[in-house]
Design a protein around this motif. Structure first.
Motif, mmCIF file in Angstrom:
data_model
loop_
_atom_site.group_PDB
_atom_site.id
_atom_site.type_symbol
_atom_site.label_atom_id
_atom_site.label_comp_id
_atom_site.label_asym_id
_atom_site.label_seq_id
_atom_site.Cartn_x
_atom_site.Cartn_y
_atom_site.Cartn_z
ATOM 1 N N ALA A 87 -1.523 2.861 -4.735
ATOM 2 C CA ALA A 87 -1.685 2.056 -6.089
ATOM 3 C C ALA A 87 -2.045 0.646 -5.941
ATOM 4 C CB ALA A 87 -1.137 2.582 -7.369
ATOM 5 N N LEU A 88 -0.885 0.024 -5.327
ATOM 6 C CA LEU A 88 -0.772 -1.207 -5.012
ATOM 7 C C LEU A 88 -1.950 -1.849 -3.960
ATOM 8 C CD1 LEU A 88 0.504 -4.179 -5.526
ATOM 9 C CD2 LEU A 88 2.044 -3.707 -3.593
ATOM 10 N N GLY A 89 -2.050 -0.946 -2.834
ATOM 11 C CA GLY A 89 -3.169 -1.327 -1.906
ATOM 12 C C GLY A 89 -4.445 -1.243 -2.699
ATOM 13 N N LEU A 90 -4.721 -0.181 -3.459
ATOM 14 C CA LEU A 90 -6.151 0.106 -4.244
ATOM 15 C C LEU A 90 -6.252 -1.015 -5.051
ATOM 16 C CD1 LEU A 90 -5.888 3.835 -4.736
ATOM 17 C CD2 LEU A 90 -7.610 2.635 -3.397
ATOM 18 N N LEU A 91 -5.566 -1.510 -5.820
ATOM 19 C CA LEU A 91 -5.517 -2.818 -6.637
ATOM 20 C C LEU A 91 -5.670 -3.926 -6.141
ATOM 21 C CD1 LEU A 91 -2.849 -1.607 -9.477
ATOM 22 C CD2 LEU A 91 -5.439 -1.870 -9.909
#
Length: 124
Positions: A87-91
């Motif tokens: 999720a952090l990577g996507l954001l």
């Protein structure tokens, strides 16, 4: 040249820094997972043409829309570390694409009208 360096360093080097900062015991795995989130760009294959230098991906491609981004925020709140890393990577990917869009819109005022983030144009 500067923009290309910024783009690639933001997509490869900064996730490594994020992994090192927030997931130090498993930073290499976290970095790998964050780099894998670049696969989100496969949704560009659904567009015609696949690449348009005057098109902002935020708000245009399905995995770059507001509902998808809200979904990434929800994933960030889950208790599973690997999912939070993704999720952090996507954001972060959405943030870098947003920055790319700002640069593109700043250099192409005519592109503002057809952009899903045209509201940004009044600030440029």
């Amino acid at each position: 040249m500067v923009q290309a360096f910024f783009h690639y360093s933001m997509h490869f080097l900064v996730p490594g820094l994020l992994a090192w900062t927030f997931f130090r015991p498993m930073w290499l795995r976290a970095w790998f997972l964050m780099v894998l989130t670049m696969l989100v760009d496969l949704d560009h294959l659904l567009s015609t043409p696949v690449f348009d230098p005057e098109r902002c991906s935020i708000g245009f491609h399905p995995l770059h829309t507001l509902p998808a981004i809200i979904g990434y925020v929800v994933l960030l709140l889950l208790p599973y570390k690997s999912i939070r890393i993704v999720a952090l990577g996507l954001l972060f990917h959405m943030l870098t694409d947003f920055i790319d869009c700002i640069w593109m819109l700043k250099n192409c005022p005519a592109c503002c009208d057809k952009s899903a983030i045209s509201w940004v144009c009044s600030y440029l």
